[in-house]
Motif scaffolding. Structure first.
Motif, mmCIF file in Angstrom:
data_model
loop_
_atom_site.group_PDB
_atom_site.id
_atom_site.type_symbol
_atom_site.label_atom_id
_atom_site.label_comp_id
_atom_site.label_asym_id
_atom_site.label_seq_id
_atom_site.Cartn_x
_atom_site.Cartn_y
_atom_site.Cartn_z
ATOM 1 N N PRO A 23 -49.539 30.414 -32.653
ATOM 2 C CA PRO A 23 -50.816 30.920 -33.182
ATOM 3 C C PRO A 23 -51.025 30.491 -34.628
ATOM 4 C CG PRO A 23 -49.655 32.650 -31.990
ATOM 5 C CD PRO A 23 -48.698 31.502 -32.106
ATOM 6 N N ALA A 24 -52.238 30.075 -34.956
ATOM 7 C CA ALA A 24 -52.547 29.609 -36.306
ATOM 8 C C ALA A 24 -53.190 30.692 -37.159
ATOM 9 C CB ALA A 24 -53.470 28.389 -36.238
ATOM 10 N N THR A 25 -53.579 31.807 -36.556
ATOM 11 C CA THR A 25 -54.268 32.862 -37.293
ATOM 12 C C THR A 25 -53.589 34.196 -37.075
ATOM 13 O OG1 THR A 25 -55.797 33.242 -35.445
ATOM 14 C CG2 THR A 25 -56.484 31.676 -37.147
ATOM 15 N N GLU A 26 -53.896 35.142 -37.963
ATOM 16 C CA GLU A 26 -53.379 36.502 -37.860
ATOM 17 C C GLU A 26 -54.536 37.483 -37.918
ATOM 18 O OE1 GLU A 26 -49.010 36.109 -40.016
ATOM 19 O OE2 GLU A 26 -50.763 36.664 -41.228
ATOM 20 N N ASP A 27 -54.410 38.576 -37.189
ATOM 21 C CA ASP A 27 -55.437 39.616 -37.194
ATOM 22 C C ASP A 27 -54.908 40.791 -38.002
ATOM 23 O OD1 ASP A 27 -57.464 41.367 -36.785
ATOM 24 O OD2 ASP A 27 -57.279 41.470 -34.602
ATOM 25 N N HIS A 28 -55.536 41.069 -39.143
ATOM 26 C CA HIS A 28 -55.101 42.158 -40.009
ATOM 27 C C HIS A 28 -55.962 43.406 -39.852
ATOM 28 C CE1 HIS A 28 -53.192 38.954 -42.861
ATOM 29 N NE2 HIS A 28 -52.459 39.184 -41.778
ATOM 30 N N SER A 29 -56.749 43.465 -38.796
ATOM 31 C CA SER A 29 -57.603 44.629 -38.574
ATOM 32 C C SER A 29 -56.759 45.874 -38.316
ATOM 33 C CB SER A 29 -58.531 44.393 -37.377
ATOM 34 O OG SER A 29 -59.327 43.244 -37.574
ATOM 35 N N ILE A 30 -57.244 47.012 -38.780
ATOM 36 C CA ILE A 30 -56.581 48.286 -38.510
ATOM 37 C C ILE A 30 -57.019 48.769 -37.133
ATOM 38 C CG2 ILE A 30 -56.415 50.693 -39.231
ATOM 39 C CD1 ILE A 30 -56.719 49.769 -42.096
ATOM 40 N N ARG A 31 -56.060 49.081 -36.290
ATOM 41 C CA ARG A 31 -56.365 49.484 -34.920
ATOM 42 C C ARG A 31 -56.076 50.977 -34.734
ATOM 43 N NH1 ARG A 31 -57.323 44.954 -32.067
ATOM 44 N NH2 ARG A 31 -56.525 42.992 -32.898
ATOM 45 N N PHE A 32 -56.894 51.619 -33.936
ATOM 46 C CA PHE A 32 -56.759 53.047 -33.682
ATOM 47 C C PHE A 32 -56.369 53.290 -32.226
ATOM 48 C CE2 PHE A 32 -59.864 52.731 -37.136
ATOM 49 C CZ PHE A 32 -59.307 53.594 -38.074
ATOM 50 N N HIS A 33 -55.662 54.386 -31.982
ATOM 51 C CA HIS A 33 -55.428 54.887 -30.636
ATOM 52 C C HIS A 33 -56.441 55.988 -30.358
ATOM 53 C CE1 HIS A 33 -51.805 52.560 -30.195
ATOM 54 N NE2 HIS A 33 -51.228 53.144 -31.235
ATOM 55 N N VAL A 97 -63.271 11.032 -31.156
ATOM 56 C CA VAL A 97 -64.668 11.047 -31.602
ATOM 57 C C VAL A 97 -64.715 11.422 -33.082
ATOM 58 C CG1 VAL A 97 -65.548 11.671 -29.314
ATOM 59 C CG2 VAL A 97 -64.979 13.466 -30.971
ATOM 60 N N PRO A 98 -65.817 11.081 -33.790
ATOM 61 C CA PRO A 98 -65.972 11.548 -35.179
ATOM 62 C C PRO A 98 -66.043 13.074 -35.216
ATOM 63 C CG PRO A 98 -67.511 9.771 -34.682
ATOM 64 C CD PRO A 98 -66.906 10.183 -33.378
ATOM 65 N N ALA A 99 -65.426 13.670 -36.223
ATOM 66 C CA ALA A 99 -65.386 15.129 -36.308
ATOM 67 C C ALA A 99 -66.782 15.731 -36.376
ATOM 68 C CB ALA A 99 -64.561 15.557 -37.524
ATOM 69 N N GLU A 100 -67.704 15.047 -37.087
ATOM 70 C CA GLU A 100 -69.045 15.603 -37.245
ATOM 71 C C GLU A 100 -69.870 15.568 -35.961
ATOM 72 O OE1 GLU A 100 -68.992 11.334 -38.818
ATOM 73 O OE2 GLU A 100 -67.747 13.148 -38.972
ATOM 74 N N SER A 101 -69.385 14.880 -34.932
ATOM 75 C CA SER A 101 -70.129 14.820 -33.667
ATOM 76 C C SER A 101 -69.893 16.052 -32.797
ATOM 77 C CB SER A 101 -69.734 13.561 -32.887
ATOM 78 O OG SER A 101 -68.389 13.641 -32.430
ATOM 79 N N ILE A 102 -68.946 16.906 -33.173
ATOM 80 C CA ILE A 102 -68.646 18.106 -32.396
ATOM 81 C C ILE A 102 -69.452 19.269 -32.940
ATOM 82 C CG2 ILE A 102 -66.852 19.696 -31.643
ATOM 83 C CD1 ILE A 102 -66.521 16.951 -30.472
ATOM 84 N N ASP A 103 -70.262 19.884 -32.096
ATOM 85 C CA ASP A 103 -71.028 21.062 -32.499
ATOM 86 C C ASP A 103 -70.056 22.214 -32.721
ATOM 87 O OD1 ASP A 103 -72.682 23.254 -32.791
ATOM 88 O OD2 ASP A 103 -74.057 22.652 -31.194
ATOM 89 N N PRO A 104 -70.039 22.836 -33.921
ATOM 90 C CA PRO A 104 -69.086 23.925 -34.185
ATOM 91 C C PRO A 104 -69.179 25.093 -33.217
ATOM 92 C CG PRO A 104 -70.082 23.168 -36.233
ATOM 93 C CD PRO A 104 -70.817 22.484 -35.108
ATOM 94 N N ILE A 105 -70.332 25.289 -32.571
ATOM 95 C CA ILE A 105 -70.463 26.411 -31.651
ATOM 96 C C ILE A 105 -69.543 26.264 -30.439
ATOM 97 C CG2 ILE A 105 -72.299 25.506 -30.144
ATOM 98 C CD1 ILE A 105 -73.629 28.264 -30.347
ATOM 99 N N ARG A 106 -69.073 25.045 -30.192
ATOM 100 C CA ARG A 106 -68.181 24.814 -29.058
ATOM 101 C C ARG A 106 -66.713 25.039 -29.405
ATOM 102 N NH1 ARG A 106 -69.471 19.294 -26.044
ATOM 103 N NH2 ARG A 106 -67.897 20.238 -24.701
ATOM 104 N N ILE A 107 -66.396 25.195 -30.691
ATOM 105 C CA ILE A 107 -65.010 25.289 -31.131
ATOM 106 C C ILE A 107 -64.565 26.743 -31.170
ATOM 107 C CG2 ILE A 107 -63.401 24.744 -32.996
ATOM 108 C CD1 ILE A 107 -65.257 22.486 -33.812
ATOM 109 N N GLY A 108 -63.400 27.010 -30.579
ATOM 110 C CA GLY A 108 -62.883 28.373 -30.508
ATOM 111 C C GLY A 108 -61.622 28.570 -31.314
ATOM 112 N N GLU A 109 -60.756 29.457 -30.836
ATOM 113 C CA GLU A 109 -59.527 29.841 -31.528
ATOM 114 C C GLU A 109 -58.646 28.630 -31.815
ATOM 115 O OE1 GLU A 109 -57.464 33.069 -33.227
ATOM 116 O OE2 GLU A 109 -59.356 33.099 -32.134
ATOM 117 N N GLY A 110 -57.916 28.679 -32.936
ATOM 118 C CA GLY A 110 -57.054 27.565 -33.321
ATOM 119 C C GLY A 110 -55.578 27.883 -33.165
ATOM 120 N N TYR A 111 -54.789 26.866 -32.800
ATOM 121 C CA TYR A 111 -53.341 27.004 -32.628
ATOM 122 C C TYR A 111 -52.656 25.804 -33.280
ATOM 123 C CZ TYR A 111 -54.916 30.212 -28.969
ATOM 124 O OH TYR A 111 -55.544 31.220 -28.283
#
Length: 312
Positions: A23-33, A97-111
């Motif tokens: 995983p490339a990201t961390e979730d620091h949100s406070i979670r409740f039960h 492909v060139p990076a700018e040819s990818i619409d960012p809306i298609r890009i999701g979570e990173g690893y």
């Protein structure tokens, strides 16, 4: 470094690069039960079988595809793992492909993709360097979580990053969401460009990019843990008056952005719309009429003063 969540290989032509996915990201949100308010008993979600009307354990639960309400086709996890796909254990690069040819809306979570062992180090470094020099990204296919996915590989510092991507048919058409046709003046567009210039920065660091909500929530939890009253919310800033004129709102926003950066109060000279310029010319003519009226009044008063009083 977090543990690997998937292992396989990058297929790069005839080159194979064994990798681990981290995983490339961390979730620091406070979670409740969830708790029962009356007695603070823990509230849990239990899974029941509709046929036997009893709670079932995780090892009793499997997957099934519902053809109709009376016909379910069971699918085992082993069958999903053994699907005859070349991407089952590989990230197969299909194109660059060139990076700018990818619409960012298609890009999701990173690893992060980590080279697995010393044998993978050289081809991994080769792919990373080639992507960097060509300023390209790789589009790949891989099978994950029960389906074949589209992925994007790019370089971040010394690592290769894999982003999950959405297939083209998963992106909704936004054409119906656009506003109706409106008329914009060149002055309004230019002033909006001035605002963008004032709000442009080289990084996303600093107090404007801190999760203040999580910080405030931590303060509330800490205060209640120690038996104190939660901190009071700060007084909201006075809301600006309603601005009906778009150009006025843009100019005020530019001034606000300049002030937030600690820049001088000297206003930049921007060409105003023609209507406002004409209004200024009209305003300048008014004092001239007033001056003429004053001169007439003075002459009349002088004539009255030179007249001799009539004899009784």
């Amino acid at each position: 470094m977090p543990r690997s969540i998937w292992s396989g290989a990058i297929s790069f032509g005839l080159v194979t690069i064994p990798i681990n996915v981290v995983p490339a990201t961390e979730d620091h949100s406070i979670r409740f039960h969830q708790y029962h308010v009356r007695d603070m008993g823990r509230v849990r979600v239990r899974k029941f079988c509709e046929v036997e009307d009893r709670e079932v354990q995780p090892d009793e639960i499997g997957k099934g595809y519902e053809i109709s309400r009376d016909q379910i086709v069971p699918v085992l996890d082993e069958e999903l793992r053994q699907l005859p796909l070349p991407t089952a254990r590989a990230i197969e690069i299909a194109a660059f492909v060139p990076a700018e040819s990818i619409d960012p809306i298609r890009i999701g979570e990173g690893y992060y993709l980590q080279a697995s062992g010393t044998v993978a180090a050289k081809p991994y470094a080769l792919l990373r360097k080639a992507l960097e020099r060509t300023s390209k990204v790789a589009v790949a296919k891989f099978a994950w979580h029960g389906r074949e996915r589209l992925g994007l590989l790019r370089v971040r510092d010394e690592a290769i990053v894999l982003h999950a991507m959405r297939w083209p048919d998963e992106i909704r058409d936004p054409s119906e969401l656009g506003p109706p046709d409106v008329r914009l003046t060149e002055d309004e567009i230019t002033e909006a460009e001035h605002l963008i210039d004032r709000m442009t920065r080289d990084d996303l660091e600093g107090p404007d990019f801190v999760d203040h909500y999580t910080e405030a929530l931590q303060q509330v939890i800490e205060a209640k843990r120690e038996g104190h009253a939660p901190p009071e919310a700060p007084e909201p800033e006075a809301a600006p008056g309603e601005v009906l004129d778009l150009m006025t709102a843009l100019q005020a926003s530019v001034a606000q952005a300049r002030a937030s950066r600690g820049e001088g109060a000297e206003a930049e000279v921007h060409e105003l719309p023609r209507k406002k310029a004409a209004a200024r010319k009209t305003a300048k003519k008014a004092p001239a009429k007033e001056t003429a009226a004053k001169k007439t009044t003075k002459k009349t008063a002088a004539k009255k003063a030179t007249r001799r009083p009539r004899s009784a």
